[in-house]
Write a protein that holds these residues in place. Structure first.
Motif, mmCIF file in Angstrom:
data_model
loop_
_atom_site.group_PDB
_atom_site.id
_atom_site.type_symbol
_atom_site.label_atom_id
_atom_site.label_comp_id
_atom_site.label_asym_id
_atom_site.label_seq_id
_atom_site.Cartn_x
_atom_site.Cartn_y
_atom_site.Cartn_z
ATOM 1 N N UNK A 90 65.218 20.422 1.930
ATOM 2 C CA UNK A 90 64.369 21.602 2.120
ATOM 3 C C UNK A 90 63.298 21.300 3.159
ATOM 4 N N UNK A 91 63.209 22.141 4.177
ATOM 5 C CA UNK A 91 62.199 22.018 5.233
ATOM 6 C C UNK A 91 61.224 23.178 5.092
ATOM 7 N N UNK A 92 59.933 22.895 5.016
ATOM 8 C CA UNK A 92 58.937 23.929 4.789
ATOM 9 C C UNK A 92 57.985 24.025 5.975
ATOM 10 N N UNK A 93 57.294 25.151 6.053
ATOM 11 C CA UNK A 93 56.309 25.387 7.112
ATOM 12 C C UNK A 93 54.886 25.365 6.586
ATOM 13 N N UNK A 94 54.691 25.815 5.353
ATOM 14 C CA UNK A 94 53.380 25.762 4.703
ATOM 15 C C UNK A 94 53.580 25.235 3.289
ATOM 16 N N UNK A 95 52.614 24.443 2.838
ATOM 17 C CA UNK A 95 52.709 23.880 1.484
ATOM 18 C C UNK A 95 51.294 23.791 0.928
ATOM 19 N N UNK A 96 50.961 24.698 0.023
ATOM 20 C CA UNK A 96 49.616 24.780 -0.555
ATOM 21 C C UNK A 96 49.678 24.364 -2.016
ATOM 22 N N UNK A 124 47.339 35.818 1.005
ATOM 23 C CA UNK A 124 46.707 36.759 1.937
ATOM 24 C C UNK A 124 46.287 36.034 3.213
ATOM 25 N N UNK A 125 45.716 34.836 3.085
ATOM 26 C CA UNK A 125 45.305 34.067 4.267
ATOM 27 C C UNK A 125 46.522 33.678 5.105
ATOM 28 N N UNK A 126 47.605 33.362 4.451
ATOM 29 C CA UNK A 126 48.828 33.039 5.188
ATOM 30 C C UNK A 126 49.353 34.271 5.914
ATOM 31 N N UNK A 127 49.341 35.410 5.241
ATOM 32 C CA UNK A 127 49.823 36.647 5.864
ATOM 33 C C UNK A 127 48.959 37.045 7.054
ATOM 34 N N UNK A 128 47.668 36.748 7.004
ATOM 35 C CA UNK A 128 46.773 37.102 8.104
ATOM 36 C C UNK A 128 47.182 36.426 9.407
ATOM 37 N N UNK A 129 47.914 35.320 9.321
ATOM 38 C CA UNK A 129 48.363 34.591 10.509
ATOM 39 C C UNK A 129 49.817 34.872 10.864
ATOM 40 N N UNK A 180 36.934 35.703 -4.906
ATOM 41 C CA UNK A 180 36.985 37.135 -4.601
ATOM 42 C C UNK A 180 36.609 37.394 -3.141
ATOM 43 N N UNK A 181 35.656 36.637 -2.631
ATOM 44 C CA UNK A 181 35.256 36.806 -1.237
ATOM 45 C C UNK A 181 36.384 36.380 -0.298
ATOM 46 N N UNK A 182 37.087 35.318 -0.648
ATOM 47 C CA UNK A 182 38.249 34.904 0.165
ATOM 48 C C UNK A 182 39.306 36.004 0.183
ATOM 49 N N UNK A 183 39.537 36.617 -0.956
ATOM 50 C CA UNK A 183 40.516 37.713 -1.031
ATOM 51 C C UNK A 183 40.128 38.834 -0.079
ATOM 52 N N UNK A 188 40.913 41.934 4.993
ATOM 53 C CA UNK A 188 40.389 42.690 6.134
ATOM 54 C C UNK A 188 41.029 42.285 7.454
ATOM 55 N N UNK A 189 41.570 41.079 7.521
ATOM 56 C CA UNK A 189 42.179 40.592 8.764
ATOM 57 C C UNK A 189 43.632 41.047 8.936
ATOM 58 N N UNK A 190 44.224 41.607 7.896
ATOM 59 C CA UNK A 190 45.656 41.911 7.911
ATOM 60 C C UNK A 190 45.883 43.363 8.325
ATOM 61 N N UNK A 191 46.620 43.610 9.406
ATOM 62 C CA UNK A 191 46.941 44.990 9.779
ATOM 63 C C UNK A 191 47.772 45.648 8.674
#
Length: 345
Positions: A90-96, A124-129, A180-183, A188-191
């Motif tokens: 398995x090859x991954x791109x993000x791993x949190x 959400x932070x991942x989706x923003x990018x 909650x602030x991170x959320x 807000x950054x996501x179209x």
């Protein structure tokens, strides 16, 4: 001296988000003994859910997707978990992974088991990018609140959740103020778009599929990853030969056979999944010259019967219409422990 032009990887067309425990890995953590055994397991001792690694590898074949893993496992397990994934190809791109030690040192005890305040801002932070046009498929399980979190994420990105409802959800889920602030900051950054195509919930605890009906047809509970592969075949993410490869691995390594796979297919049909085109593609693949099927040849009569059964399928009922999800109502069922903790603290 001129430098060669840099060739950047093409942007992902599809993003696959996976949980690990009970979604990819067969993990037990219902008791202290389970937790200790899991913590000290070596990579080669960890067992993947049958078909999970084969499904991930096949989804990566087109080369235009990203694999993003967000797990509640502690950061201290990163090396052994990465080694396990590598062993499985398995090859991954993000791993949190979750900072449970940090939460413990800061006295953030609710965060040790809380999932909304951890997973929601992470994805959400991942989706923003991510490219706005990239589609998403998410994989979770029924042990925690993955169906709730993933569905909420999908509807937030699509603009179907407003700030007032989100505030009530975060409060009821006992989310810490900084979480909650991170959320909100990531949101807000996501179209606004509607990228989430499917949410698969692996029924590790054998929760009845009807339990997830209020999330709508986007959420598909599955008993095994052959079922996920069938739906992804119908959705255009996999080809019939790829589904057969996944089935063969499950037969060879996990004790499945054509009877159990046939029952899995019929279960999806009874639930109204539109799999007729997938059935036709599988019939063609099963009847053609396919070396992969040699692994199943000890049961030629069963294969023949399965093929005929697929060919004779009638038209399934249409899936139920997409309806608005009442997250405040579902929260009390999805997060009973967290909600009770909020009342007592």
């Amino acid at each position: 001296m001129s430098l060669p032009d840099r060739i950047d990887p093409r942007p992902p067309r599809r993003i696959y988000r996976w949980d690990l425990d009970k979604t990819y890995l067969q993990t037990e953590f219902d008791s202290l003994r389970d937790l200790l055994r899991t913590a000290f397991q070596k990579a080669h001792e960890k067992q993947a859910v049958p078909g999970a690694s084969a499904l991930i590898r096949e989804l990566a074949e087109n080369g235009d997707s990203r694999l993003c893993i967000v797990s509640g496992s502690p950061k201290q397990m990163r090396s052994v978990l990465e080694e396990k994934l590598k062993l499985d190809g398995v090859v991954w791109d993000e791993f949190v992974l979750k900072d449970n030690v940090g939460n413990l040192m800061r006295g953030r005890f609710r965060a040790l088991r809380g999932q909304v305040g951890y997973k929601l801002p992470a994805i959400l932070e991942s989706r923003a990018n991510a490219p706005v046009e990239a589609e998403e498929v998410l994989f979770g399980d029924d042990a925690e609140a993955d169906a709730f979190i993933y569905s909420l994420f999908a509807d937030m990105v699509a603009g179907r959740v407003d700030e007032r409802v989100l505030t009530q959800i975060l409060s009821a889920a006992a989310v810490y103020p900084d979480e909650a602030e991170r959320v909100r900051a990531a949101w807000k950054k996501i179209p606004v778009s509607d990228p989430v195509r499917r949410i698969f919930i692996h029924l590790d605890r054998l929760t009845p599929p009807a339990h997830f009906a209020n999330y709508g047809p986007r959420v598909v509970p599955i008993f095994n990853y052959f079922q996920a592969a069938l739906v992804l075949l119908a959705d255009g993410h996999l080809t019939a030969p790829q589904v057969i490869k996944i089935a063969v691995e499950m037969v060879q390594t996990a004790g499945h056979n054509i009877i159990t796979l046939s029952n899995s297919f019929q279960d999806l049909l009874r639930r109204g999944l539109p799999l007729q085109q997938a059935a036709a593609a599988l019939v063609q693949a099963l009847e053609g010259p396919n070396a992969l099927m040699q692994a199943l040849r000890p049961m030629p009569d069963i294969i023949s019967a399965f093929t005929k059964r697929l060919a004779a399928l009638g038209t399934p009922p249409p899936p139920p219409p997409v309806q608005a999800v009442d997250y405040l109502e579902l929260l009390h069922h999805a997060l009973p422990r967290t909600h009770k903790a909020r009342k007592t603290q």
